[in-house]
Design a protein around this motif. Structure first.
Motif, PDB file in Angstrom:
ATOM      1  N   LEU A 149     -32.981  -3.671   9.904  1.00 57.04           N
ATOM      2  CA  LEU A 149     -34.292  -4.260   9.642  1.00 57.04           C
ATOM      3  C   LEU A 149     -34.553  -4.349   8.139  1.00 57.04           C
ATOM      4  O   LEU A 149     -35.099  -5.346   7.656  1.00 57.04           O
ATOM      5  N   LYS A 150     -34.152  -3.304   7.398  1.00 52.13           N
ATOM      6  CA  LYS A 150     -34.334  -3.345   5.952  1.00 52.13           C
ATOM      7  C   LYS A 150     -33.496  -4.469   5.333  1.00 52.13           C
ATOM      8  O   LYS A 150     -33.944  -5.150   4.404  1.00 52.13           O
ATOM      9  N   ARG A 151     -32.266  -4.636   5.846  1.00 51.88           N
ATOM     10  CA  ARG A 151     -31.412  -5.691   5.315  1.00 51.88           C
ATOM     11  C   ARG A 151     -31.997  -7.074   5.612  1.00 51.88           C
ATOM     12  O   ARG A 151     -31.982  -7.965   4.744  1.00 51.88           O
ATOM     13  N   GLU A 152     -32.535  -7.260   6.829  1.00 53.31           N
ATOM     14  CA  GLU A 152     -33.172  -8.524   7.166  1.00 53.31           C
ATOM     15  C   GLU A 152     -34.382  -8.781   6.274  1.00 53.31           C
ATOM     16  O   GLU A 152     -34.620  -9.910   5.830  1.00 53.31           O
ATOM     17  N   GLU A 153     -35.157  -7.706   5.991  1.00 54.57           N
ATOM     18  CA  GLU A 153     -36.324  -7.852   5.120  1.00 54.57           C
ATOM     19  C   GLU A 153     -35.889  -8.278   3.717  1.00 54.57           C
ATOM     20  O   GLU A 153     -36.515  -9.141   3.093  1.00 54.57           O
ATOM     21  N   GLN A 154     -34.806  -7.683   3.219  1.00 52.56           N
ATOM     22  CA  GLN A 154     -34.304  -8.041   1.897  1.00 52.56           C
ATOM     23  C   GLN A 154     -33.822  -9.488   1.862  1.00 52.56           C
ATOM     24  O   GLN A 154     -34.067 -10.223   0.896  1.00 52.56           O
ATOM     25  N   ILE A 155     -33.148  -9.912   2.937  1.00 47.64           N
ATOM     26  CA  ILE A 155     -32.666 -11.297   3.000  1.00 47.64           C
ATOM     27  C   ILE A 155     -33.835 -12.266   2.982  1.00 47.64           C
ATOM     28  O   ILE A 155     -33.806 -13.300   2.297  1.00 47.64           O
ATOM     29  N   ILE A 156     -34.892 -11.938   3.745  1.00 53.33           N
ATOM     30  CA  ILE A 156     -36.067 -12.811   3.783  1.00 53.33           C
ATOM     31  C   ILE A 156     -36.704 -12.899   2.398  1.00 53.33           C
ATOM     32  O   ILE A 156     -37.110 -13.974   1.942  1.00 53.33           O
ATOM     33  N   ASN A 157     -36.819 -11.750   1.708  1.00 50.89           N
ATOM     34  CA  ASN A 157     -37.390 -11.760   0.352  1.00 50.89           C
ATOM     35  C   ASN A 157     -36.548 -12.605  -0.593  1.00 50.89           C
ATOM     36  O   ASN A 157     -37.087 -13.366  -1.415  1.00 50.89           O
ATOM     37  N   ASP A 158     -35.212 -12.482  -0.477  1.00 52.17           N
ATOM     38  CA  ASP A 158     -34.334 -13.293  -1.335  1.00 52.17           C
ATOM     39  C   ASP A 158     -34.520 -14.783  -1.061  1.00 52.17           C
ATOM     40  O   ASP A 158     -34.575 -15.599  -1.990  1.00 52.17           O
ATOM     41  N   PHE A 159     -34.621 -15.131   0.223  1.00 54.29           N
ATOM     42  CA  PHE A 159     -34.824 -16.532   0.569  1.00 54.29           C
ATOM     43  C   PHE A 159     -36.168 -17.040   0.042  1.00 54.29           C
ATOM     44  O   PHE A 159     -36.274 -18.189  -0.404  1.00 54.29           O
ATOM     45  N   GLN A 160     -37.202 -16.204   0.104  1.00 52.59           N
ATOM     46  CA  GLN A 160     -38.499 -16.617  -0.409  1.00 52.59           C
ATOM     47  C   GLN A 160     -38.453 -16.845  -1.913  1.00 52.59           C
ATOM     48  O   GLN A 160     -39.072 -17.771  -2.434  1.00 52.59           O
ATOM     49  N   GLU A 161     -37.695 -15.985  -2.624  1.00 55.11           N
ATOM     50  CA  GLU A 161     -37.538 -16.193  -4.066  1.00 55.11           C
ATOM     51  C   GLU A 161     -36.823 -17.518  -4.362  1.00 55.11           C
ATOM     52  O   GLU A 161     -37.234 -18.275  -5.246  1.00 55.11           O
ATOM     53  N   VAL A 162     -35.767 -17.774  -3.604  1.00 61.01           N
ATOM     54  CA  VAL A 162     -35.039 -19.029  -3.793  1.00 61.01           C
ATOM     55  C   VAL A 162     -35.938 -20.220  -3.475  1.00 61.01           C
ATOM     56  O   VAL A 162     -35.938 -21.246  -4.179  1.00 61.01           O
ATOM     57  N   GLN A 163     -36.725 -20.088  -2.388  1.00 64.90           N
ATOM     58  CA  GLN A 163     -37.631 -21.165  -2.012  1.00 64.90           C
ATOM     59  C   GLN A 163     -38.649 -21.421  -3.120  1.00 64.90           C
ATOM     60  O   GLN A 163     -38.965 -22.571  -3.451  1.00 64.90           O
ATOM     61  N   GLY A 164     -39.183 -20.332  -3.735  1.00 62.98           N
ATOM     62  CA  GLY A 164     -40.122 -20.501  -4.837  1.00 62.98           C
ATOM     63  C   GLY A 164     -39.500 -21.206  -6.018  1.00 62.98           C
ATOM     64  O   GLY A 164     -40.117 -22.093  -6.638  1.00 62.98           O
ATOM     65  N   LEU A 165     -38.257 -20.849  -6.359  1.00 66.25           N
ATOM     66  CA  LEU A 165     -37.572 -21.511  -7.468  1.00 66.25           C
ATOM     67  C   LEU A 165     -37.360 -22.997  -7.187  1.00 66.25           C
ATOM     68  O   LEU A 165     -37.556 -23.849  -8.062  1.00 66.25           O
ATOM     69  N   LEU A 166     -36.960 -23.295  -5.940  1.00 60.32           N
ATOM     70  CA  LEU A 166     -36.743 -24.700  -5.578  1.00 60.32           C
ATOM     71  C   LEU A 166     -38.043 -25.490  -5.650  1.00 60.32           C
ATOM     72  O   LEU A 166     -38.059 -26.659  -6.072  1.00 60.32           O
ATOM     73  N   GLU A 167     -39.160 -24.868  -5.219  1.00 62.33           N
ATOM     74  CA  GLU A 167     -40.446 -25.560  -5.280  1.00 62.33           C
ATOM     75  C   GLU A 167     -40.849 -25.820  -6.733  1.00 62.33           C
ATOM     76  O   GLU A 167     -41.378 -26.886  -7.060  1.00 62.33           O
ATOM     77  N   MET A 168     -40.580 -24.832  -7.617  1.00 61.73           N
ATOM     78  CA  MET A 168     -40.893 -25.035  -9.037  1.00 61.73           C
ATOM     79  C   MET A 168     -40.070 -26.180  -9.619  1.00 61.73           C
ATOM     80  O   MET A 168     -40.582 -27.029 -10.364  1.00 61.73           O
ATOM     81  N   ILE A 169     -38.778 -26.196  -9.293  1.00 65.26           N
ATOM     82  CA  ILE A 169     -37.906 -27.263  -9.791  1.00 65.26           C
ATOM     83  C   ILE A 169     -38.369 -28.622  -9.272  1.00 65.26           C
ATOM     84  O   ILE A 169     -38.429 -29.615 -10.002  1.00 65.26           O
ATOM     85  N   SER A 170     -38.730 -28.656  -7.966  1.00 65.23           N
ATOM     86  CA  SER A 170     -39.189 -29.912  -7.368  1.00 65.23           C
ATOM     87  C   SER A 170     -40.492 -30.382  -8.011  1.00 65.23           C
ATOM     88  O   SER A 170     -40.669 -31.574  -8.304  1.00 65.23           O
ATOM     89  N   ALA A 171     -41.415 -29.425  -8.261  1.00 61.70           N
ATOM     90  CA  ALA A 171     -42.685 -29.792  -8.890  1.00 61.70           C
ATOM     91  C   ALA A 171     -42.459 -30.317 -10.305  1.00 61.70           C
ATOM     92  O   ALA A 171     -43.078 -31.311 -10.728  1.00 61.70           O
TER      93      ALA A 171
END
Length: 531
Positions: free
Chosen positions: A472-494
Motif C-alpha cells: 500500500l505504501k508503494r502504491e501511494e508513492q507511485i500515485i504521488n509520483d504520477f501526480q508530480e509528473v501530471q503537474g509538470l505536464l500541465e505546466m508545460i502544456s500551459a
C-alpha cells in the motif's frame, strides 16, 4: 418474486496486436518437432537443391535429415574427435566438415564416402565453406589462421595469419571465388583476396565474432558479436551501415531467408529474430526451449531448424502448400453450396424445435441467492479462479461490499484463508482494473482484524499483513509520483498554450500593421494623383 440478478464479472478485453504479413507468413511454420542429438548442435546447413535436406553437425558426427519426414537419411561418422561446421556445396552433392584434430574432410553426400582429406591446421577447425566456384574450400581454425584449399590437389594455396585469437567465424563471397572474410575472438574482422594472398580490409567489430554472412549481392556482409548484429559495406571500406541490438545475450548464428530479403539471428537468450533487410526492423520472433547455438532455413522458407545447447533440434515445418489449401477450400465451398441448395427444398416443410437451455449460474451466485457469503467467498478464493479469472474474484468482493456483507464474510477466518486473501490483494491491487475494489477490501479487512494484530505477530498471517502494508505504501508513492509528473505536464502544456497565444497575438498585430501601412500608402498615392 423478482428474478435474481447475476454478479457482473466484467471481462476486460485484451489489447490486440496487428499482425503484419511477415508475422502471418512465419507463424505458418507451426509447432516444432523436437529431435534429440548426441551433443550440443554446432552447425546446421541446408542443401541448396531439392528436397532441401539439412545437415546437423553435433558431437562426432554429421547427420543429414529429410525435412518432410524429419528422419535421418544419412549418417556420417568418419570423425575421431568432435565434428564442426558441416556445410553443403551449391549443387548439394558434396559436404565439407572440420574436426577437433584440425583435419578437414570432403564427403560425397550420396555414398557418404570420403573424397578428399585436408591436413594442415594445428588446432580445431570450426568453420569450413565452399568458395563461389565450387572448386576451392576455405577453413577457419583455432590456430588463428584461415586457409584456402584446392579440392583437386588437396593442397592449401594460401594461409592468412592476421588474427591474434581463435577464429570461430568466417564466410566466402557468393559472387567472387577469391574473397574470404574471417572473424576472430580478438574482435577483428579481416577480408582477404586469394589472388594477391593479402589482407584487403580489416575492421574492429567491438566484440568477439561468432558468425559472419554475406548478402547475395556480395557487397555487404553481416557479423554477430556480443548482443548485437552489425552490417558492413565492404565496397565502402567496411563502413558500418547498421547495428541491430534486439537480443540481450550473445548472438551465436546468422542465416538468410526469402532469397536474401530476410535476416535471421539466433541467440543464447533462446530467441530467434527475423529482420527485414530493407529496414533492419524485426518482423517476427520465435522463442525456443533453450539457448540457440545454430540455425538453418531452407531455400523455399518451408523449413526452419534451430539447434540448441542441450542437443535438441527444433524442426519448424510449414504445413502444406497454401495453393493446395485454397483449391481445397474452393472445392469444399462448391460442395457445401450444392448441399444447401438441396436442403432448402425441404426446409419449408420441416418444423424446427428450438432447444430450451437454462442459463448457467456460477457457484458463487448460487451462494449469494442463499445469503451464504462465507461459502460464496470460498468458491472464488481457490487457486484456479484467482489465477485464471481474477475478475470473478474481484466482482464477488465488489458485490459483497455493495451488500455490506464483506465484514461478515471475512470474520473468524482461518490463517490459511487469510494468507490466500491477503496474497490476492497484494498481487492485484496494482492492477488499474481492480485497484478501487481491492483498496476498499483491504480497509474492511483491517477493520475486521484491527483488535487481533497482536495474535498474528510472528505468524505467516502477520508477515502477509506486513507485505500488504508495504504494498500500500508503494502504491501511494507511485500515485504521488504520477501526480508530480501530471503537474509538470500541465505546466508545460500551459506554457505552450501561452506561447502559442502570444504568437497568435503577434501575428494579428503584424497583419493589422501591414493593413495600416497598405491603406496609408494607398491614401498617399491618391493625394499624389489629385495633385
Amino acid at each position: 418474486m423478482a428474478e435474481f440478478k447475476k454478479t457482473n464479472a466484467k471481462v476486460y478485453a485484451k489489447t490486440t496486436t496487428i499482425q503484419s504479413p511477415d508475422t502471418i507468413y512465419w507463424k505458418k511454420l507451426g509447432v516444432p518437432t523436437l529431435v534429440k542429438e548426441f551433443g550440443a548442435i554446432d552447425y546446421i546447413d541446408f542443401s541448396p537443391v531439392e528436397p532441401y535436406l539439412f545437415a546437423v553437425t553435433a558431437s562426432v558426427r554429421v547427420q543429414i535429415y529429410n525435412p518432410v519426414t524429419k528422419l535421418v537419411v544419412k549418417n556420417i561418422t568418419k570423425f575421431q574427435e568432435g565434428a564442426h561446421g558441416g556445410s553443403f556445396r551449391k549443387d548439394g552433392n558434396l559436404l565439407v566438415a572440420g574436426d577437433d584434430l584440425g583435419k578437414i574432410r570432403l564427403f560425397d553426400v550420396s555414398s557418404k564416402s570420403i573424397l578428399r582429406f585436408f591436413d594442415g591446421h594445428r588446432a580445431p577447425v570450426h568453420r569450413t565453406f565452399f568458395n563461389a566456384d565450387g572448386h576451392h574450400i576455405s577453413s577457419f581454425s583455432d590456430d588463428k589462421t584461415a586457409r584456402y584449399w584446392d579440392i583437386a590437389t588437396e593442397k592449401h594455396l594460401s594461409t592468412f595469419a592476421e588474427h591474434s585469437d581463435y577464429i570461430r567465424a568466417g564466410c566466402t563471397s557468393p559472387v567472387s571465388p577469391n574473397i574470404i572474410v574471417s572473424g576472430g575472438y580478438d574482435c577483428k574482422i579481416n577480408m582477404y583476396d586469394t589472388r594477391t594472398k593479402e589482407k584487403v580490409l580489416s575492421l574492429d567489430n567491438g566484440c568477439p565474432v561468432e558468425s559472419l554472412i554475406f548478402l547475395p549481392s556480395g557487397g555487404i556482409f553481416i557479423s554477430a558479436g556480443g548482443t548485437s548484429v552489425n552490417v558492413y559495406d565492404a565496397l565502402a571500406g567496411g563502413r558500418k551501415i547498421a547495428q541491430l541490438s534486439q537480443h540481450h545475450k550473445t548472438v551465436t548464428c546468422l542465416q538468410l531467408a526469402s532469397d536474401g530479403k530476410r535476416l535471421i539471428s539466433g541467440s543464447l537468450d533462446r530467441h530467434v529474430k527475423i529482420y527485414d533487410i530493407a529496414t533492419y526492423q524485426v518482423v517476427h520472433t520465435i522463442v525456443n526451449t533453450n539457448a540457440v547455438l545454430s540455425l538453418g532455413v531452407s531455400k523455399n522458407d518451408d523449413t526452419l531448424v534451430t539447434g540448441m545447447v542441450d542437443g535438441l533440434i527444433a524442426i519448424h515445418r510449414r504445413d502444406g502448400d497454401d495453393r493446395e489449401k485454397e483449391e481445397s477450400d474452393k472445392s469444399m465451398s462448391r460442395r457445401s453450396k450444392g448441399r444447401l441448395r438441396y436442403e432448402n427444398i425441404f426446409e419449408s416443410s420441416d418444423a424446427k424445435i428450438t432447444e430450451f437451455r437454462h442459463d448457467k449460474i456460477e457457484q458463487f451466485d448460487r451462494m449469494l441467492k442463499k445469503y451464504e457469503y462465507n461459502k460464496a467467498l470460498d468458491s472464488v478464493m481457490i487457486p484456479i479462479v484467482m489465477g485464471q479469472h481474477p475478475e470473478k474474484t474481484v466482482a464477488l468482493i465488489k458485490e459483497l461490499i455493495r451488500r455490506k456483507g464483506l465484514h461478515r464474510a471475512l470474520a473468524e477466518r482461518t490463517h490459511s484463508f487469510l494468507v490466500r486473501f491477503i496474497g490476492f490483494v497484494v498481487r492485484y491491487i496494482g492492477d488499474y482494473r481492480f485497484t478501487p475494489t481491492l483498496v476498499d477490501a483491504a480497509n474492511i479487512l483491517l477493520d475486521v482484524y484491527e483488535d487481533e494484530f497482536s495474535k498474528f505477530a510472528g505468524t505467516e498471517v502477520g508477515k502477509m499483513f506486513l507485505n500488504l502494508s508495504r504494498r500500500l505504501k508503494r502504491e501511494e508513492q507511485i500515485i504521488n509520483d504520477f501526480q508530480e509528473v501530471q503537474g509538470l505536464l500541465e505546466m508545460i502544456s500551459a506554457a505552450a498554450d501561452v506561447r502559442q497565444h502570444s504568437n497568435d497575438e503577434d501575428d494579428k498585430e503584424n497583419v493589422l500593421l501591414k493593413e495600416f501601412e497598405a491603406s496609408s500608402s494607398a491614401q498617399k498615392q491618391a493625394v499624389i494623383n489629385v495633385d
